[in-house]
Design an enzyme around this catalytic site. Structure first.
Site, PDB file in Angstrom:
ATOM      1  N   ALA A 247       0.902  -1.262  -0.077  1.00  9.77           N
ATOM      2  CA  ALA A 247       0.084   0.044   0.011  1.00  9.77           C
ATOM      3  C   ALA A 247       0.892   1.330  -0.056  1.00  9.77           C
ATOM      4  O   ALA A 247       0.096   2.283  -0.069  1.00  9.77           O
ATOM      5  CB  ALA A 247      -0.941   0.041   1.057  1.00  9.77           C
ATOM      6  N   CYS A 248       2.159   1.123   0.099  1.00 11.04           N
ATOM      7  CA  CYS A 248       3.086   2.216   0.094  1.00 11.04           C
ATOM      8  C   CYS A 248       3.896   2.351  -1.196  1.00 11.04           C
ATOM      9  O   CYS A 248       4.591   1.438  -1.632  1.00 11.04           O
ATOM     10  CB  CYS A 248       4.147   2.138   1.345  1.00 11.04           C
ATOM     11  N   GLY A 249       3.757   3.639  -1.718  1.00  5.46           N
ATOM     12  CA  GLY A 249       4.137   4.000  -3.045  1.00  5.46           C
ATOM     13  C   GLY A 249       5.771   3.860  -3.006  1.00  5.46           C
ATOM     14  O   GLY A 249       6.270   3.427  -3.919  1.00  5.46           O
TER      15      GLY A 249
END
Length: 133
Positions: free
Chosen positions: A10-12
């Site tokens: 979920a983390c770019g």
């Protein structure tokens, strides 16, 4: 080359780091640490390899950091580790481990120095262009 990434999909920043590793020709061991948190021993080992304090590995944004009062200096190292194990979202990411070292890859291009064949040019999800040094 053996590469492990402690990853949050979920983390770019984590996604960009993983993409740079793969673009270098390596398929890393991907550990989704929210699903499979590290053991206490592994977390202590990672902190030592990173050469930072446990507090420096704490993530504040999007976590229960403030609700738990973790900004208070009263918390011991062991208590902070307990909180990270109870709430893995508190562990900052991505952490990449290679034979060249262990690094918290924020920003994602911090992974370049850990790779044998880093990409010459990489375009992040947001369009930012990264050129290998």
């Amino acid at each position: 080359m053996s590469v492990t990434i402690y990853h949050n999909p979920a983390c770019g920043t984590s996604r960009n780091t993983l993409a740079m590793i793969r673009q270098s020709g390596v398929e890393p061991d991907v550990i989704e640490y929210l699903k499979t948190p590290p053991s206490r021993e592994k977390l202590v080992e990672l902190v030592k390899a990173l050469g930072i304090s446990v507090r420096a590995l704490l993530r504040e944004k999007g976590t229960p950091f403030k609700e738990l009062g973790l900004h208070d200096p009263k918390w011991s190292v062991d208590e902070l580790i307990d909180q990270m194990l109870a709430h893995p979202i508190l562990i900052n990411r991505p952490i990449v481990v290679t034979p060249k070292g262990t690094r918290l890859c924020r920003p994602s291009e911090a992974v370049i120095d850990l790779l044998d064949n880093p990409v010459g040019r990489f375009v992040k999800e947001d369009g930012e262009v990264v050129e290998a040094r």
